[in-house]
Design a protein around this motif. Structure first.
Motif, PDB file in Angstrom:
ATOM      1  N   PHE A 251      -1.582   3.255  -4.641  1.00 41.55           N
ATOM      2  CA  PHE A 251      -0.341   4.032  -4.617  1.00 41.55           C
ATOM      3  C   PHE A 251       0.675   3.434  -5.587  1.00 41.55           C
ATOM      4  CE2 PHE A 251       3.911   4.990  -3.233  1.00 41.55           C
ATOM      5  CZ  PHE A 251       3.865   6.291  -2.794  1.00 41.55           C
ATOM      6  N   ALA A 252       0.843   2.103  -5.531  1.00 37.27           N
ATOM      7  CA  ALA A 252       1.821   1.440  -6.398  1.00 37.27           C
ATOM      8  C   ALA A 252       1.431   1.585  -7.872  1.00 37.27           C
ATOM      9  CB  ALA A 252       1.938  -0.033  -6.016  1.00 37.27           C
ATOM     10  N   ARG A 253       0.133   1.472  -8.160  1.00 34.80           N
ATOM     11  CA  ARG A 253      -0.314   1.595  -9.556  1.00 34.80           C
ATOM     12  C   ARG A 253      -0.025   2.991 -10.096  1.00 34.80           C
ATOM     13  NH1 ARG A 253      -4.949  -0.934  -7.368  1.00 34.80           N
ATOM     14  NH2 ARG A 253      -6.236   0.914  -7.744  1.00 34.80           N
ATOM     15  N   ARG A 254      -0.342   3.995  -9.291  1.00 34.51           N
ATOM     16  CA  ARG A 254      -0.090   5.369  -9.733  1.00 34.51           C
ATOM     17  C   ARG A 254       1.408   5.641  -9.859  1.00 34.51           C
ATOM     18  NH1 ARG A 254      -4.450   8.887  -6.106  1.00 34.51           N
ATOM     19  NH2 ARG A 254      -6.295   8.388  -7.366  1.00 34.51           N
ATOM     20  N   PHE A 255       2.165   5.146  -8.892  1.00 40.48           N
ATOM     21  CA  PHE A 255       3.607   5.374  -8.867  1.00 40.48           C
ATOM     22  C   PHE A 255       4.275   4.777 -10.100  1.00 40.48           C
ATOM     23  CE2 PHE A 255       7.915   4.056  -7.566  1.00 40.48           C
ATOM     24  CZ  PHE A 255       8.425   5.280  -7.171  1.00 40.48           C
ATOM     25  N   LEU A 256       3.843   3.574 -10.487  1.00 36.48           N
ATOM     26  CA  LEU A 256       4.445   2.878 -11.619  1.00 36.48           C
ATOM     27  C   LEU A 256       3.756   3.209 -12.942  1.00 36.48           C
ATOM     28  CD1 LEU A 256       4.870  -0.608  -9.905  1.00 36.48           C
ATOM     29  CD2 LEU A 256       6.665   1.084 -10.319  1.00 36.48           C
ATOM     30  N   GLU A 260      -4.536  -1.781 -13.098  1.00 31.47           N
ATOM     31  CA  GLU A 260      -4.599  -3.071 -12.423  1.00 31.47           C
ATOM     32  C   GLU A 260      -4.594  -4.228 -13.418  1.00 31.47           C
ATOM     33  OE1 GLU A 260      -6.751  -4.459  -8.305  1.00 31.47           O
ATOM     34  OE2 GLU A 260      -7.937  -3.379  -9.787  1.00 31.47           O
ATOM     35  N   GLU A 261      -5.359  -4.080 -14.492  1.00 27.81           N
ATOM     36  CA  GLU A 261      -5.454  -5.162 -15.470  1.00 27.81           C
ATOM     37  C   GLU A 261      -4.149  -5.357 -16.247  1.00 27.81           C
ATOM     38  OE1 GLU A 261      -7.703  -1.533 -17.172  1.00 27.81           O
ATOM     39  OE2 GLU A 261      -7.463  -2.567 -15.250  1.00 27.81           O
ATOM     40  N   ASP A 262      -3.288  -4.312 -16.249  1.00 28.83           N
ATOM     41  CA  ASP A 262      -2.017  -4.423 -16.967  1.00 28.83           C
ATOM     42  C   ASP A 262      -0.987  -5.254 -16.224  1.00 28.83           C
ATOM     43  OD1 ASP A 262      -3.027  -2.784 -18.927  1.00 28.83           O
ATOM     44  OD2 ASP A 262      -2.207  -0.945 -18.045  1.00 28.83           O
ATOM     45  N   ILE A 263      -1.084  -5.293 -14.905  1.00 29.02           N
ATOM     46  CA  ILE A 263      -0.002  -5.871 -14.106  1.00 29.02           C
ATOM     47  C   ILE A 263      -0.388  -7.145 -13.369  1.00 29.02           C
ATOM     48  CG2 ILE A 263      -0.470  -4.503 -12.034  1.00 29.02           C
ATOM     49  CD1 ILE A 263       2.996  -5.335 -13.544  1.00 29.02           C
ATOM     50  N   LEU A 264      -1.674  -7.299 -13.014  1.00 28.38           N
ATOM     51  CA  LEU A 264      -2.080  -8.512 -12.301  1.00 28.38           C
ATOM     52  C   LEU A 264      -1.840  -9.742 -13.170  1.00 28.38           C
ATOM     53  CD1 LEU A 264      -5.403  -7.540 -10.456  1.00 28.38           C
ATOM     54  CD2 LEU A 264      -3.083  -7.631  -9.552  1.00 28.38           C
ATOM     55  N   GLY A 265      -1.217 -10.751 -12.576  1.00 32.58           N
ATOM     56  CA  GLY A 265      -0.900 -11.966 -13.312  1.00 32.58           C
ATOM     57  C   GLY A 265       0.452 -11.933 -13.987  1.00 32.58           C
ATOM     58  N   GLU A 266       1.087 -10.745 -14.002  1.00 31.48           N
ATOM     59  CA  GLU A 266       2.421 -10.622 -14.581  1.00 31.48           C
ATOM     60  C   GLU A 266       3.476 -10.962 -13.531  1.00 31.48           C
ATOM     61  OE1 GLU A 266       3.261  -9.883 -17.734  1.00 31.48           O
ATOM     62  OE2 GLU A 266       1.138  -9.838 -18.291  1.00 31.48           O
ATOM     63  N   ASN A 267       4.673 -11.314 -14.004  1.00 32.52           N
ATOM     64  CA  ASN A 267       5.778 -11.584 -13.087  1.00 32.52           C
ATOM     65  C   ASN A 267       6.381 -10.272 -12.610  1.00 32.52           C
ATOM     66  OD1 ASN A 267       8.712 -12.324 -12.272  1.00 32.52           O
ATOM     67  ND2 ASN A 267       7.703 -14.305 -12.498  1.00 32.52           N
ATOM     68  N   ILE A 268       6.883 -10.268 -11.369  1.00 33.74           N
ATOM     69  CA  ILE A 268       7.492  -9.071 -10.783  1.00 33.74           C
ATOM     70  C   ILE A 268       8.656  -8.566 -11.629  1.00 33.74           C
ATOM     71  CG2 ILE A 268       9.146 -10.295  -9.299  1.00 33.74           C
ATOM     72  CD1 ILE A 268       7.031  -7.324  -8.169  1.00 33.74           C
ATOM     73  N   HIS A 269       9.192  -9.445 -12.485  1.00 30.66           N
ATOM     74  CA  HIS A 269      10.293  -9.069 -13.372  1.00 30.66           C
ATOM     75  C   HIS A 269       9.889  -7.914 -14.281  1.00 30.66           C
ATOM     76  CE1 HIS A 269      13.507  -9.303 -16.332  1.00 30.66           C
ATOM     77  NE2 HIS A 269      14.141 -10.166 -15.553  1.00 30.66           N
ATOM     78  N   ALA A 270       8.583  -7.760 -14.522  1.00 31.41           N
ATOM     79  CA  ALA A 270       8.094  -6.707 -15.414  1.00 31.41           C
ATOM     80  C   ALA A 270       8.395  -5.314 -14.881  1.00 31.41           C
ATOM     81  CB  ALA A 270       6.585  -6.869 -15.635  1.00 31.41           C
ATOM     82  N   ILE A 271       8.577  -5.187 -13.553  1.00 31.63           N
ATOM     83  CA  ILE A 271       8.833  -3.862 -12.975  1.00 31.63           C
ATOM     84  C   ILE A 271      10.179  -3.789 -12.261  1.00 31.63           C
ATOM     85  CG2 ILE A 271       6.419  -3.180 -12.756  1.00 31.63           C
ATOM     86  CD1 ILE A 271       6.463  -4.144  -9.878  1.00 31.63           C
ATOM     87  N   LEU A 272      11.031  -4.823 -12.437  1.00 28.16           N
ATOM     88  CA  LEU A 272      12.363  -4.833 -11.833  1.00 28.16           C
ATOM     89  C   LEU A 272      13.402  -5.155 -12.893  1.00 28.16           C
ATOM     90  CD1 LEU A 272      11.744  -6.869  -8.544  1.00 28.16           C
ATOM     91  CD2 LEU A 272      12.059  -4.404  -8.721  1.00 28.16           C
ATOM     92  N   LYS A 298      10.984  -0.123 -12.384  1.00 29.47           N
ATOM     93  CA  LYS A 298      10.802   0.395 -13.738  1.00 29.47           C
ATOM     94  C   LYS A 298       9.353   0.847 -13.903  1.00 29.47           C
ATOM     95  CE  LYS A 298      12.201  -3.347 -15.863  1.00 29.47           C
ATOM     96  NZ  LYS A 298      12.583  -4.291 -16.941  1.00 29.47           N
ATOM     97  N   THR A 299       9.158   2.077 -14.321  1.00 27.90           N
ATOM     98  CA  THR A 299       7.809   2.581 -14.554  1.00 27.90           C
ATOM     99  C   THR A 299       7.378   2.243 -15.980  1.00 27.90           C
ATOM    100  OG1 THR A 299       8.529   4.732 -15.381  1.00 27.90           O
ATOM    101  CG2 THR A 299       8.291   4.499 -12.994  1.00 27.90           C
ATOM    102  N   LYS A 300       6.111   2.524 -16.271  1.00 30.51           N
ATOM    103  CA  LYS A 300       5.577   2.227 -17.600  1.00 30.51           C
ATOM    104  C   LYS A 300       6.319   3.005 -18.683  1.00 30.51           C
ATOM    105  CE  LYS A 300       1.189   1.838 -20.090  1.00 30.51           C
ATOM    106  NZ  LYS A 300      -0.270   2.072 -20.050  1.00 30.51           N
TER     107      LYS A 300
END
Length: 666
Positions: A251-256, A260-272, A298-300
């Motif tokens: 749900f979160a992946r589709r919403f944003l 999965e490979e784009d966001i795993l390992g990234e800091n939460i700052h990437a979407i806030l 923040k979405t893609k």
């Protein structure tokens, strides 16, 4: 090979066995206590020590059932059984596995021995309990719950005296016996270490079974957790204590709009954004839960979307330090829709619920039905109590937005300074007393549906300016905020005021008036549709008598006439209140008549200009008033009315015709 010491011991076993079998005497110096007690149990079980063929085995069907039931034990034990067999491969040993009931479920080893000594209950399906074949390593191990080695004449039955066997129970998760592992062979080939090897193998089997069960539980739990994460209808993000994203659900992946490979390992700052990121990290650092508050993701595509978020820290049980964080969130629109359903922000009425057969009400319904098929702004005009909200709800329910929210705001019922915040919402700190986290306005709550702005003529001028901007741009900005929030809302406004006159007086913006006056619909007053009064009377009498459990036997014509002659300044709402009052005070089983009308209606129940007033009247007006009043007082009895008036009946008929009072004499 057995040394001289073991051979000597076996001679002692034979001597002790013979003494027990012949005389029932236990020679403690020659035999172990554990064997002595087993012999006594075997004797009590009625086992014949001289029996050359002891047969107790399962049918093929029963064995298959037992085998399937023990399949997990068998699969786990087989590698250990093969390893044990390889160790004793050249010594003529048979490795057996039994279940907890003493039935042999697997057997490997020297098949020549199995074939030669088949009558000794060695092969699959045979039972080797003490109660069946007397003292033996497997049966005795089941009885005492401990590993044991039984050699030669220690066996209770003579036919086993050439054998030696080592056995150890296998225990399950709760330390219960689930089976027995044994190694059996000729007594001259036995070695003291054989029992140690069997014990080690049995313990390894038990540990592996426990480990596999634990792993299966963990695997099942992980699968369940993954399935739950992927299937829940809200976003779920897991991070470590530094804000690094460790997991994110579908749900979160589709919403944003992320993979999965784009966001795993990234800091939460990437979407806030920075403000929300700082708020979240403060909560992570102090270990406090962040519950049901609004933040923007923040979405893609770079779009900011308002969400209702709960942030739950994961604490280490030992140190109580934050190990990670779980975010759960839903888009604010979804939460608003749920809130609307709970608080009743939905339209209940349809056009079928609007009563009346008059031309004016039918025309209003026709226009409203046409308007419902479009998405245009509607302005409902009419006096208070004429059912403007009823029309607004019916329009919504007839429109394509019927499944979306219907949000109501009475612009004249709240303080003028709060109208803007009610309509457009506000951000945290926008003004003194503003709710932490901010608050959505009516337009946000109505997104996708309809907003009904009643008494819009009372809206403050500054709010009118903001409303005009919203109608033109289809966007709002919360008070004190900067984020532009797109909305999709159909506006229905209503007022009892003459907005053109309010524009002339400077109380209402001219541009807003023309923006709202796209589809004006007038809801007629009750005075304009008097033929509908009887319909309302009957409807409300039935409604309130049923609610109050009153038995109203009927309604006299004089009651209808009295109600129809009243001018109804409060329209249908006033009529409803009158009927409720009448039903409240009337006795059970009565017929409603003129006398049941409220006193204010009795003295002024004629059309305007025909009641008793202090103004000067002509003789004709006085005569007309007297005739109407008299006819009503006698409930339409014209013969009695003519006597009271002191005129003939034919004269009374002429005056009724003259003054057009047929409705009074009916």
């Amino acid at each position: 090979m057995l040394g001289k010491k073991l051979l000597s011991k076996n001679e002692g076993f034979v001597k002790a066995w013979k003494l027990f079998i012949s005389k029932g005497i236990i020679e403690k110096d020659l035999i172990r206590d554990v064997i002595a007690y087993s012999w006594m149990r075997s004797k009590l079980h009625g086992v014949d020590p001289m029996d050359e063929e002891i047969k107790n085995e399962l049918s093929d069907e029963a064995f298959e059932k037992k085998y399937r039931k023990s399949i997990f034990l068998i699969k786990t034990a087989m590698p250990f059984m093969h390893s044990l067999r390889q160790i004793v491969e050249n010594t003529g040993f048979i490795v057996r596995l039994t279940d907890k009931d003493g039935y042999v479920i697997e057997c490997i080893g020297d098949y020549e021995l199995i074939k030669k000594y088949g009558k000794l209950n060695i092969y699959k399906g045979c039972n080797v309990q003490e109660a069946v074949i007397g003292t033996n390593a497997i049966g005795t191990a089941l009885e005492i719950g401990q590993p044991i080695q039984v050699i030669g004449a220690e066996h209770y039955c003579k036919q086993y005296h050439n054998w030696a066997s080592s056995a150890c129970p296998i225990r399950g998760e709760k330390e219960e016996i689930i089976g027995v592992l044994s190694a059996t062979g000729p007594k001259e080939n036995v070695h003291p270490h054989t029992l140690g090897m069997v014990v080690a193998a049995a313990q390894a089997i038990g540990k592996k079974m426990k480990l596999e069960k634990t792993n299966k539980k963990l695997d099942r739990a992980n699968k369940h957790f993954y399935a739950i994460m992927e299937s829940i209808s809200e976003g779920l993000i897991c991070t470590d204590n530094k804000g690094i994203i460790m997991d994110i659900n579908l749900f979160a992946r589709r919403f944003l709009g992320l993979k999965e490979e784009d966001i795993l390992g990234e800091n939460i700052h990437a979407i806030l954004d920075q403000k929300n990121y700082d708020r979240i990290m403060r909560r992570i650092n102090n270990g406090k839960k962040y519950e049901e508050e609004e933040i923007y993701f923040k979405t893609k595509k770079g779009k900011d979307i308002s969400c209702i978020v709960t942030v739950t820290p994961i604490l280490d049980r030992g140190t109580n330090e934050v190990e990670g964080v779980v975010f759960t969130f839903k888009e604010s629109k979804t939460v608003h829709s749920l809130v609307n359903k709970i608080v009743g922000a939905e339209a209940r009425f349809r056009f079928n619920d609007i009563l009346g057969n008059s031309k004016k009400i039918k025309e209003a319904i026709r226009l409203a039905t046409l308007a419902a098929g479009t998405d245009t702004t509607i302005l409902l005009l009419g006096e208070s109590g004429t059912g403007k909200e009823l029309f607004a709800q019916a329009i919504h329910n007839e429109s394509q937005r019927r499944k979306k929210p219907f949000v109501f705001l009475n612009c004249g019922a709240i303080p003028r300074e709060l109208v803007g915040s009610e309509l457009f919402g506000y951000v945290e700190g926008a003004f003194t007393g503003a709710k932490r986290g901010g608050h959505p306005g009516k337009f946000e709550l109505a997104d996708g549906g309809t907003i009904f702005l009643d008494e819009i003529g009372d809206m403050p001028l500054d709010t009118q300016t903001n409303l005009l901007r919203v109608l033109e741009t289809r966007q709002i900005v919360r008070i004190g905020g900067h984020n532009v929030i797109p909305i999709d809302v159909r506006v229905i406004a209503a007022t009892h005021k003459d907005l053109k006159k309010e524009v002339e007086l400077g109380n209402f913006r001219e541009d807003l008036f023309y923006r709202l006056n796209v589809m004006p619909i007038k809801t007629p007053s009750l005075r304009e549709r008097k033929e509908d009064i009887k319909i309302f009377i009957d409807y409300f009498i039935e409604k309130f008598s049923s609610r109050m459990e009153k038995n109203i036997k009927g309604v006299h014509e004089s009651f209808y006439r009295g109600m129809m002659n009243y001018h109804w300044p409060g329209n249908v709402r006033e009529l409803q209140n009158v009927i409720q009052l009448v039903v409240n005070i009337v006795d059970d089983g009565e017929i409603l008549t003129y006398k049941h009308l409220p006193n204010n209606m009795k003295s002024s129940n004629l059309p305007k200009g025909f009641g008793f007033t202090e103004q000067l009247m002509s003789l004709e007006e006085i005569e007309k008033m007297a005739i109407v009043k008299t006819i009503q007082e006698v409930d339409g009895n014209l013969a009695l009315a003519s006597k009271i008036l002191g005129i003939g009946r034919s004269t009374l008929y002429r005056k009724i015709e003259k003054y057009d009072l047929k409705y009074v004499s009916k």
